[in-house]
Structures are given as C-alpha cells and as structure tokens.
Motif scaffolding. Structure first.
Motif, PDB file in Angstrom:
ATOM      1  N   LEU A 188       8.914 129.821  18.793  1.00 36.57           N
ATOM      2  CA  LEU A 188       8.595 131.385  18.733  1.00 36.57           C
ATOM      3  C   LEU A 188       7.492 131.364  18.047  1.00 36.57           C
ATOM      4  CD1 LEU A 188       9.799 134.084  19.457  1.00 36.57           C
ATOM      5  CD2 LEU A 188      11.145 133.884  17.348  1.00 36.57           C
ATOM      6  N   LYS A 189       7.330 130.773  16.586  1.00 42.77           N
ATOM      7  CA  LYS A 189       6.075 130.730  15.971  1.00 42.77           C
ATOM      8  C   LYS A 189       4.710 130.461  16.598  1.00 42.77           C
ATOM      9  CE  LYS A 189       4.251 129.301  11.260  1.00 42.77           C
ATOM     10  NZ  LYS A 189       4.595 128.409  10.189  1.00 42.77           N
ATOM     11  N   ALA A 190       4.903 129.207  17.388  1.00 43.80           N
ATOM     12  CA  ALA A 190       3.703 129.073  18.378  1.00 43.80           C
ATOM     13  C   ALA A 190       3.463 130.189  19.269  1.00 43.80           C
ATOM     14  CB  ALA A 190       4.041 127.608  18.946  1.00 43.80           C
ATOM     15  N   LEU A 191       4.612 130.737  19.927  1.00 41.68           N
ATOM     16  CA  LEU A 191       4.242 131.835  20.717  1.00 41.68           C
ATOM     17  C   LEU A 191       3.707 132.970  20.258  1.00 41.68           C
ATOM     18  CD1 LEU A 191       4.575 132.875  23.510  1.00 41.68           C
ATOM     19  CD2 LEU A 191       6.922 133.508  23.104  1.00 41.68           C
ATOM     20  N   HIS A 192       4.005 133.197  18.835  1.00 45.42           N
ATOM     21  CA  HIS A 192       3.640 134.382  18.290  1.00 45.42           C
ATOM     22  C   HIS A 192       1.969 134.279  18.127  1.00 45.42           C
ATOM     23  CE1 HIS A 192       7.485 136.088  16.515  1.00 45.42           C
ATOM     24  NE2 HIS A 192       7.489 136.328  17.707  1.00 45.42           N
ATOM     25  N   LYS A 193       1.383 132.976  17.704  1.00 42.55           N
ATOM     26  CA  LYS A 193       0.143 132.741  17.275  1.00 42.55           C
ATOM     27  C   LYS A 193      -0.676 132.674  18.604  1.00 42.55           C
ATOM     28  CE  LYS A 193      -2.865 129.168  15.558  1.00 42.55           C
ATOM     29  NZ  LYS A 193      -3.725 129.085  16.550  1.00 42.55           N
ATOM     30  N   GLU A 194       0.093 132.425  19.825  1.00 40.42           N
ATOM     31  CA  GLU A 194      -0.683 132.419  21.212  1.00 40.42           C
ATOM     32  C   GLU A 194      -0.908 133.798  21.667  1.00 40.42           C
ATOM     33  OE1 GLU A 194      -0.054 130.836  25.967  1.00 40.42           O
ATOM     34  OE2 GLU A 194       1.406 130.404  24.241  1.00 40.42           O
ATOM     35  N   ILE A 195       0.034 134.750  21.238  1.00 40.53           N
ATOM     36  CA  ILE A 195      -0.107 136.261  21.569  1.00 40.53           C
ATOM     37  C   ILE A 195      -1.318 136.742  20.642  1.00 40.53           C
ATOM     38  CG2 ILE A 195       1.092 138.417  21.236  1.00 40.53           C
ATOM     39  CD1 ILE A 195       3.680 136.685  21.807  1.00 40.53           C
ATOM     40  N   ARG A 196      -1.198 136.567  19.417  1.00 35.96           N
ATOM     41  CA  ARG A 196      -2.195 137.182  18.538  1.00 35.96           C
ATOM     42  C   ARG A 196      -3.702 136.558  19.000  1.00 35.96           C
ATOM     43  NH1 ARG A 196       1.212 135.458  14.250  1.00 35.96           N
ATOM     44  NH2 ARG A 196      -0.127 133.687  13.982  1.00 35.96           N
ATOM     45  N   ASP A 197      -3.792 135.345  19.368  1.00 26.92           N
ATOM     46  CA  ASP A 197      -4.901 134.677  19.970  1.00 26.92           C
ATOM     47  C   ASP A 197      -5.262 135.533  21.243  1.00 26.92           C
ATOM     48  OD1 ASP A 197      -5.012 133.098  17.935  1.00 26.92           O
ATOM     49  OD2 ASP A 197      -4.250 131.409  19.078  1.00 26.92           O
TER      50      ASP A 197
END
Length: 254
Positions: A209-218
């Motif tokens: 989930l943390k990696a997905l949040h970073k992907e969404i921000r990018d």
C-alpha cells in the motif's frame, strides 16, 4: 511625687509615639505592590486580555490561493416578486394558525391537532397555491444557476491504480475479519500462530500500500513543494515536551 508624674508623662509620650510608627520590617505599600494586588485574578473575574494575533500570512507560508468561484447570477425581478409573495403568504398562514390555536383555552394535544387540521382544510386553496409557487421559484433558480465545469475523465492508468488501491484495502479488511473469526474458535497455542501469520501478511500488504501511494503521487506530479524563507526551509516544530531555546517556557495564565 514629682518624679512619679515625670515618669508617667514620659511613658505616655513613648506609647503615643510607638503607636504612629510603622511596624519594624514593613514598608509602606508602593505603586508596584498595588498594581500586583490588582493583577491577581479572583474567582469569577476574567483575566487580562491577550494581545491579538498579527494579521497577514506567516513568513514562509504560501498564500492559500483558492480557485475563483463563478459569480452569483442576478435574480430577475419577476422571481424576486414571487419569492416575496411566498414569504409574505407563509407568514400570514403561520400567524392565522397561531391565532386559531390561541382561541382554545387550555387545549390538549388532540384539540391542537384538530384545530390545525381544520385550519388547513379551510385554507386548502392557499396551501396549494404556495406549493405551486415554490415549484416555480425552484425552477427559476435552477434555470439561472451557472453550469458546473465537468470533471475530467480519469485515464486508464489512474483507473487501474484506483482499482488496485481498493483491492488492497479490501484484502486488509478481510484479513482482520478472518483473524477475529479464527481467534474466537482457536486455542491458546493456535492463537499465537494466527497472530504471527496475520502480522506477516499485514506487514506485506502495508508495504504494498505504501509503494502504491508513492506510485499515485508520482503519477500526479509528486508532493507539492513547500515554500522556503530566503532560500531556507522553515524550522521544524519542536516535539511535545521538548525544551525551547534558552529554556523558555510558555508563561502560565493562572
């Protein structure tokens, strides 16, 4: 005899002098002491007024520029007339119902209900006219309401990220639900194993989930940059309980 009178006279003078002398170790109250006595808060009295906060934005804090909202359209005179007529008629009906109920002496709840029903029946045409007028007013306001801008359609990539995010949250919720059901039926040894398995799965899902949040921000351009003050970042806030520079503390109000 003269000696005794002389001694009595001297004793009287000394006693009279000591009466007007201030007590030893005590000074006369000064203006500073009086001000301190006045500053002491008494129960039930408000404290001194605090200085107001300075106006304007804080240094280093960006201005909150909100998007411009569309201006409210001007209401036509015909619609204003209808709104005023509806308001005036509503007040008249309300006052008439109040007068009808006021004629009753010590009315019960049933009597009030009967009087209300009778008043509504006698003024049925007026109430129907009000219902039609409110529909016209609503339609008129809706016609002059500015159109809202359409929301931009999400790209295929954004839709895929949203579905993936929903699936992860659903998996975490189901794991918690399954854990509660399993713990209610498990023994003491089985509970320890179930909790260990749950922690491993939860940590794995949290990392995803943390990696997905970073992907969404990018995908949307990353985090917004914070404003800097003269080329420097503003200082961080001290943690709760940390001493301030110079061992300064916030003065107590009480």
């Amino acid at each position: 005899m003269k000696m005794k009178l002389w001694k009595l006279w001297i004793s009287g003078l000394l006693a009279l002098g000591f009466t007007f002398l201030p007590a030893l170790g005590q000074d006369t109250p000064t203006d500073t002491d009086q001000e301190k006595e006045q500053d002491v808060r008494k129960p039930g009295r408000p404290g001194p007024k605090k200085p107001g906060k300075p106006s304007g934005n804080k240094p280093g804090k960006p201005d909150n520029n909100k998007p411009d909202r569309p201006e409210r359209p001007e209401i036509p005179d015909e619609l204003k007339t209808k709104m005023e007529a509806y308001k005036k008629e509503s007040q008249a009906l309300r006052q008439g119902l109040k007068d009808a109920i006021g004629k009753l002496k010590d009315p019960t709840r049933e009597q009030v209900g009967e009087a209300t029903s009778a008043f509504r029946e006698d003024n049925k045409d007026r109430y129907e006219s009000q219902k039609g007028l409110i529909v016209e007013i609503r339609d008129g306001l809706k016609a002059i309401r500015p159109e809202r801008p359409e929301k931009p359609e999400l790209s295929d990539e954004a839709k895929a990220l949203r579905e993936k995010h929903s699936a992860l949250l659903k998996s975490m919720s189901e794991n918690k639900k399954n854990l509660r059901e399993s713990l209610s039926k498990a023994t003491e040894d089985e509970r320890k194993q179930l909790l260990e398995n749950f922690r491993e799965q939860h940590e794995k899902l949290s990392a995803e989930l943390k990696a997905l949040h970073k992907e969404i921000r990018d995908s949307i351009g990353g985090r917004p940059e914070k404003a800097e003050l003269d080329g420097k970042k503003p200082p961080r806030r001290p943690k709760p309980g940390a001493t301030r520079p110079g061992n300064q503390r916030r003065p107590a109000e009480r």
